[in-house]
Design an enzyme around this catalytic site. Structure first.
Site, PDB file in Angstrom:
ATOM      1  CB  SER A 182      -0.998   0.202   0.835  1.00  0.00           C
ATOM      2  OG  SER A 182      -1.418   1.544   1.295  1.00  0.00           O
ATOM      3  CE  LYS A 219      -2.908  -2.009  -0.054  1.00  0.00           C
ATOM      4  NZ  LYS A 219      -3.997  -2.326  -0.929  1.00  0.00           N
ATOM      5  CG  HIS A 278      -4.810  -0.650   3.752  1.00  0.00           C
ATOM      6  ND1 HIS A 278      -5.310  -0.385   2.377  1.00  0.00           N
ATOM      7  CD2 HIS A 278      -3.707   0.502   4.801  1.00  0.00           C
ATOM      8  CE1 HIS A 278      -4.566   0.910   2.406  1.00  0.00           C
ATOM      9  NE2 HIS A 278      -4.120   0.971   3.504  1.00  0.00           N
ATOM     10  CG  ASN A 279      -7.090  -0.990  -0.539  1.00  0.00           C
ATOM     11  OD1 ASN A 279      -6.358  -1.350   0.358  1.00  0.00           O
ATOM     12  ND2 ASN A 279      -7.552  -1.301  -1.704  1.00  0.00           N
ATOM     13  CD  GLU A 328      -7.341   3.121  -0.249  1.00  0.00           C
ATOM     14  OE1 GLU A 328      -6.726   3.130   0.740  1.00  0.00           O
ATOM     15  OE2 GLU A 328      -8.155   3.158  -1.073  1.00  0.00           O
TER      16      GLU A 328
HETATM   17  C1  6PG Z   1      -3.210   1.359  -1.511  1.00  0.00           C
HETATM   18  C2  6PG Z   1      -4.771   1.869  -2.348  1.00  0.00           C
HETATM   19  C3  6PG Z   1      -4.567   1.344  -3.815  1.00  0.00           C
HETATM   20  C4  6PG Z   1      -5.279   1.584  -4.190  1.00  0.00           C
HETATM   21  C5  6PG Z   1      -6.736   1.051  -5.176  1.00  0.00           C
HETATM   22  C6  6PG Z   1      -7.261   2.499  -4.381  1.00  0.00           C
HETATM   23  O1  6PG Z   1      -3.241   1.089  -0.596  1.00  0.00           O
HETATM   24  O2  6PG Z   1      -2.106   1.652  -1.708  1.00  0.00           O
HETATM   25  O3  6PG Z   1      -5.508   0.942  -1.439  1.00  0.00           O
HETATM   26  O4  6PG Z   1      -4.347  -0.461  -3.244  1.00  0.00           O
HETATM   27  O5  6PG Z   1      -5.612   2.926  -4.773  1.00  0.00           O
HETATM   28  O6  6PG Z   1      -6.423   0.458  -5.772  1.00  0.00           O
HETATM   29  O7  6PG Z   1      -8.902   1.166  -4.872  1.00  0.00           O
HETATM   30  P1  6PG Z   1     -10.177   1.248  -5.375  1.00  0.00           P
HETATM   31  O8  6PG Z   1      -9.929   1.446  -6.626  1.00  0.00           O
HETATM   32  O9  6PG Z   1     -11.189   0.103  -5.156  1.00  0.00           O
HETATM   33  O10 6PG Z   1     -11.300   3.077  -5.163  1.00  0.00           O
END
Ligand code: 6PG
Length: 470
Positions: free
Chosen positions: A130, A184, A187-188, A191
């Protein structure tokens, strides 16, 4: 020619940045991309790092250029491309050569790949990386999963290229098989929720109080000095400040309100449902993204029902209420995220190191924030306790609950949608209610399906004497 210490397949943005990072940390690396022109362009931009990088044009050449036992990182698109790449590489490799999938894989795919590797007696790791482009180049957060022995073989490289919190590397082995990619995904999911809650507070300032993007940027900048200090608050301030060179307007004001997604947040929600782990704040955030994409229907809705009467009076919600709402919402969201990790750890027999998860997220990743340090401390004391019950966070909730309640209730009363923050408040209220309304659910289930219920005054399972004609 001296052989490389490691190889990397896939010179898209993340793969290219990761390769430069590896080379910069002093490890000789061989790189390969399906289309050779991309490899040439990458080398042309490698600058001083060029002498640490060996470009290769075939997989055979790549394999031959790496010292044994080999390690090859795959940075290709998640999904079948990973399987294709593994299938193409394996016949060229020795049994002890390690393949690492560093893409955003679904952990179920990683589980399957790890099992296949185990059966074949070959090493395999699935690692979550990430931090976006910048993180990959200068220090990402790395969540490893797979055989421990394989991790130990490459941990010196992964730790060297990772972000650092003080002296501590943000690269940790989370457990067997797909555990790194599961962490991960969570995490997302978090996010998505962090971003959505910030967007909701932005909406109150923009639509409720008619504040300009620049005024909003100042508010975010101020919050970034306090409890909310985080990368996402910081970049929200930065995007609110930026102007569009074409129109001269704030960029935010000319961006279409339809958010895309690659689906990692959705995976988190799907897995949480499989596990019966409640993560309503993350669910609300994923749904909000889905609703955002229904632009035509939203336009139809506005012409049919009229836009919500959104203007607020000064003082209806104070700036402190907004800050409190984000603080309390964030605590609820992370409490749910870590509880989900706990459930997964038990269900999949992983022994996920929860304090280490919080630690690995402190730097490098998208959700990095000051609060994660306090979360690591709280989880260190009792990893299986819901974070909202840890004294530090319970005190914060007591302090900020009122602000969250005010922000949510005034917003809802005025037609300002705040789904993630409203979910956070509802979760809080449900989690501090010892006598819920599920007695009604149990009675209904027993009535129509004889599912039985427990009584508050005696043990065992009971049935009601229902009168279906009543
Ligand atoms: C990270 C982000 C990365 C990415 C995702 C966003 O941790 O660096 O999460 O993995 O930006 O692709 O996801 P979406 O396209 O689903 O918003």
């Amino acid at each position: 020619m001296e052989k490389s210490e490691i190889g990397l397949v896939g010179l898209g943005t993340m793969g290219a940045m990761l390769s430069l990072n590896i080379a910069e940390k002093g490890f000789a690396i061989s790189v390969y991309n399906r289309t050779g022109a991309k490899t040439d362009a990458f080398m042309a931009g490698a600058g001083d790092l060029e002498n640490k990088i060996t470009p290769t044009k075939t997989l055979e050449e790549l394999v031959a250029s790496i010292a044994s036992p080999r390690t090859i990182i795959l940075m290709v698109q998640a999904g079948s491309a990973v399987d294709d790449q593994i299938a193409a590489l394996r016949p060229l490799l020795n049994k002890e050569d390690l393949i690492i999938d560093a893409g955003n894989a679904n952990f179920r795919d990683t589980n399957a790949r790890a099992s296949a590797a185990m059966e074949a007696g070959v090493p395999f790791l699935g690692i979550g990386v990430s931090g976006g482009e910048e993180g990959a180049r200068h220090g990402p957060s790395i969540m490893g999963g797979g055989q421990r022995s394989a991790w130990d073989r490459v941990s010196h490289i992964l730790e060297a290229i990772s972000a650092k919190h003080g002296e501590t590397a943000c690269a940790t082995w989370m457990g067997e098989s797909g555990s790194g990619h599961f962490v991960k995904a969570v995490h997302n999911g978090i996010e998505y929720a962090d971003m959505q809650m910030i967007a909701e507070v932005y909406g109150v300032m923009r639509d409720g109080f008619n504040q300009s993007a620049k005024e909003i940027a100042d508010v975010f900048d101020g919050w970034n000095q306090g409890v909310l200090q985080s990368y996402l608050i910081e970049i929200s301030g930065a995007v609110a400040k930026a102007d569009d060179p074409t129109s001269g307007k704030p960029v935010l004001d000319i961006i279409l309100d339809r958010a895309g997604q690659k689906g990692t947040g959705r995976w988190t929600v799907v897995e949480a449902q499989h596990l019966g782990a409640p993560i309503p704040v993350i669910e609300a955030a994923v749904s909000a993204r889905n609703i955002s994409s229904q632009l035509n229907e939203r336009q139809q809705g506005e012409s049919l029902f009229g836009a919500a009467p959104t203007s607020l009076n000064e003082g209806d919600i104070s700036p402190q209420d907004l800050e409190s709402a984000l603080i309390a919402g964030k605590i609820m969201c992370y409490a749910q995220g870590f509880a989900l990790l706990n459930s997964a750890s038990e269900a999949f027999d992983w022994s996920l190191p929860l304090p280490a998860v919080a630690e690995v997220w402190r730097e490098g990743c998208i959700i990095r924030s000051a609060m994660l340090n306090d979360m690591a401390t709280a989880l260190g004391t009792d990893p299986s306790r819901n974070l909202m019950f840890a004294p530090f966070f319970a005190d914060l909730m007591k302090k900020h609950e009122a602000g969250l309640r005010k922000m949510v209730s005034v917003s809802l009363a005025n037609g300002l949608p705040v789904p993630a923050l409203a979910s956070a408040l509802t979760y809080f209220d449900m989690m501090r209610t010892s006598r819920s309304t599920a007695n009604m659910i149990q009675a209904q289930r027993d009535f129509f399906g004889a599912h039985s219920f427990e009584r508050i005054d005696s043990a065992g399972s009971h049935h009601g004497h229902w009168d279906p004609t009543a």
